[in-house]
Each structure stands twice: as C-alpha cells, then as structure tokens.
Design an enzyme around this catalytic site. Structure first.
Site, short mmCIF file in Angstrom:
data_model
loop_
_atom_site.label_atom_id
_atom_site.label_comp_id
_atom_site.label_asym_id
_atom_site.label_seq_id
_atom_site.Cartn_x
_atom_site.Cartn_y
_atom_site.Cartn_z
N ASP A 17 -14.38 55.90 54.51
CA ASP A 17 -13.99 56.63 53.31
C ASP A 17 -13.04 57.76 53.72
O ASP A 17 -13.44 58.68 54.44
CB ASP A 17 -15.23 57.20 52.62
N ASP A 49 -8.88 54.20 49.00
CA ASP A 49 -9.23 55.01 50.16
C ASP A 49 -10.57 54.68 50.80
O ASP A 49 -11.00 55.37 51.72
CB ASP A 49 -9.22 56.50 49.77
N GLU A 50 -11.26 53.64 50.36
CA GLU A 50 -12.53 53.31 51.01
C GLU A 50 -12.76 51.81 50.99
O GLU A 50 -12.25 51.07 50.14
CB GLU A 50 -13.71 54.03 50.36
#
Length: 353
Positions: free
Chosen positions: A9, A104-105
């Site tokens: 993350d 983003d993760e």
C-alpha cells in the site's frame, strides 16, 4: 505449499506524488482534493495534515477549518496513473499473481517464488526499496499467509514500514485484533458487535455460534474464521471491479423523505472520495439503495455518465415512494462502472463504510 501473500500500500499516494514533484511541499500540511468553495472533498492528505485530524472524504471546507494553513491542490490523474504503472511494473518483476485494489495498493501471491531466497519478507523489502528509488515515493507492506492478515499488517508500521505475520502466529495475531479491523466489518457492524460485548477476535471465539448466526447470518461464521486467522480467499488476478458504493445504517430511523435527502450530501462526498481513490473510473449508471424500518429494501438505478447529486435525489424520491412512507434505516449511493457489461441482473456490490 504454504501460501505467502504480500499486501503493498503506497503511503498517501496522491499526496506523495505531489511532494515528490514539489519538494517544497514535503514539510507542510498538504491535501489533494476539491475546492472548499465548491463543496469539494479531500481525496488524500500527507501525514503532516493527518496530525490535524484531516482524512479522506472530509469536506475541504472542514479540513481548512481544522488546519487554516492546509494547502489543497487539485488532483492530476495522469501523473498518478503513470506512478501507478511504474509501481505495478515492479510488482510484476516478482510475480504475475497480482490483485490490484486501486492505483496504489495490491495483493501479491509470492508462494513458490524463488527470488530473494524464497523469502516473502525479503521480497517485500526489495519491492519497497525499488518503489522508493525508482518511483520516488514510499510504500508499506504486510506479509502473511492470507489476504486478511496481510492487509491488516500493511497498516501496522505505516508510513514506509512493513510487518510480518508468520503462519504460526496467525491465530494469536487475529485473536488480539480489534473487530473493527476485521475484513467486512464497517462502522455499523462494529457497533453491533460492541453492543454484544465483543471487542476483539478472542471475544468471538467465546460466543455461541447460534448467537452470531442469528445476529449476522452467514457472516457470523465468517467472522469466527477470521478470528482463527483463517482466510481462504485467493489472489484474483482477473478481478474486475463492477461498482463503487457507500452506505450508512442510521442509529435512528429517518422518518421522512426530507430527512433522507438531508443525509445524501455526506454520502455523496464519501462516494466521490472512494471513486477518486479508485482512479476516477468511467461510470455508466447511478444507483440508490434504501432499506426500510421493516428491513424490506429496494434499489433504483438510472443510466448516467457522471456523478450528480440532483440525479441521486431523483432516484431517492422514487425509492422512498416504494416504501409507502415507511421510515428508513439505511441509505446507499453507488455507481456502476462503464466496464461492467454483465447487465442489471448482477447483484450490486454495496460496500459498508
């Protein structure tokens, strides 16, 4: 073979990209979001801003009241998508078994991977090093034998850290967790569990299974599995998100249509923030869900290519009329994404906040 899952993350992703490209912003309270003058909301903020209690989905005007020196900048999705592309290229250097959750993760299944001497811990460190050096931002990671524990672990040492849950420690780690950290437990469910005197995974292991089934249906059994540290979900490499949504169950039923309408701006802001975190995907329909005091429920949807608070209001009018004036215990706003071609027969994937 023992499963090895890494959840990566990126830390305050949009804000981190802005600080990378504007070093002068690194040490000031910074947020990415909409204007406070146009009912904008915060998409994300850096850790300096979080010290003031600012968080995603907060109204920009509220954020400025909490921190008058806060700098709010508009998002630049082109730059964020490019940074995301670089990050995902790094993931693919380690495994093809990747389940993206947002820009983003992602979950990475590195079971059987021989890089870094086969150590998932060393792989996570190397992934984070490469993100820092090649992309110019930081990321945190969780390493565990399943997705549930890996996601919790990635938040354990944020920012720019990682945490490892070994298979032999999984049960003890889950037993000590607050139930609010469990997968699928939102604010409302957490409140119901707390009302039953249940606060941690260990508490769940002492409760009669019939009580949990009566209170939570099949999800009660799922909670017990998680309390044992068990999660059999696979990393889904072909996962396609069909919808984005938010909903709220109210402590007191909403007695009128006007009361329901008064709650929609806050839900609308949360939905906008969630869409932003998902990369602002194209949408094809707006959806409103209403659950009445007698637990009957209805959903209404209409084709649309952009979010519209008045549009949700019209759908709410229709949904409320179906209840014949009954009080409302739950409201949900959502949108179907343009890539969801499966049609209206699929159940909408409502996500509790």
């Amino acid at each position: 073979m023992q499963r090895k899952i890494i959840h990566v993350d990126c830390d305050a992703f949009y804000a981190s990209v802005e600080m990378r490209d504007h070093p002068e912003w690194r040490d000031i309270p910074l947020a990415v979001g909409g204007s406070p003058h146009t009912r904008g909301v915060i998409a994300t903020c850096n850790y300096v801003a979080r010290r003031y209690g600012i968080h995603s989905a907060m109204a920009s005007a509220t954020a400025l009241r909490r921190c008058p020196q806060l700098l709010i900048v508009p998002g630049d999705m082109a730059r964020y998508r490019e940074a995301s592309r670089q990050v995902h290229a790094i993931y693919r250097a380690f495994t093809e078994r990747i389940e993206p959750l947002s820009l983003d993760e992602a979950y990475l299944d590195v079971s059987g991977v021989t890089l870094c001497r086969g150590s998932a811990t060393l792989m996570a460190k190397e992934i984070r090093r490469r993100i820092r050096e090649e992309v110019g931002i930081t990321a945190s990671a969780g390493v565990a034998p399943n997705k549930f524990l890996a996601k919790v672990a990635s938040d354990w040492n944020k920012p720019d850290g990682q945490y490892v849950v070994r298979p032999e420690d999984a049960a003890a780690f889950a037993a000590a967790l607050p139930l609010a950290r469990f997968w699928g437990v939102g604010r409302v469910t957490a409140g119901r569990l707390e009302a039953l005197g249940l606060h941690t995974g260990a508490d769940l292991l002492t409760v009669d299974a019939a009580l949990l089934e009566r209170e939570f249906g099949r999800f009660g059994a799922r909670l017990v599995e998680l309390a044992h540290g068990t999660d059999t979900r696979e990393v889904e490499t072909e996962r396609v998100r069909k919808s984005v949504s938010v909903e709220e169950t109210y402590a007191r039923d909403l007695p009128t249509l006007a009361a329901c309408r008064a709650e929609t701006p806050e839900l609308f802001a949360r939905l906008k923030a969630r869409l932003s975190r998902a990369g602002d995907p194209a949408i094809r329909a707006l959806v409103v869900k209403v659950k009445f005091a007698d637990f009957s429920q209805t959903t209404v949807e209409h084709t649309a290519s952009q979010l519209s608070l008045p549009g949700f209001g019209r759908l709410l009018d229709t949904a409320y009329a179906r209840g014949g004036g009954r009080a409302v215990r739950l409201l949900g706003l959502g949108c179907r994404l343009a890539g969801d071609d499966a049609g209206r027969q699929l159940e909408f994937e409502w996500e509790e906040e």
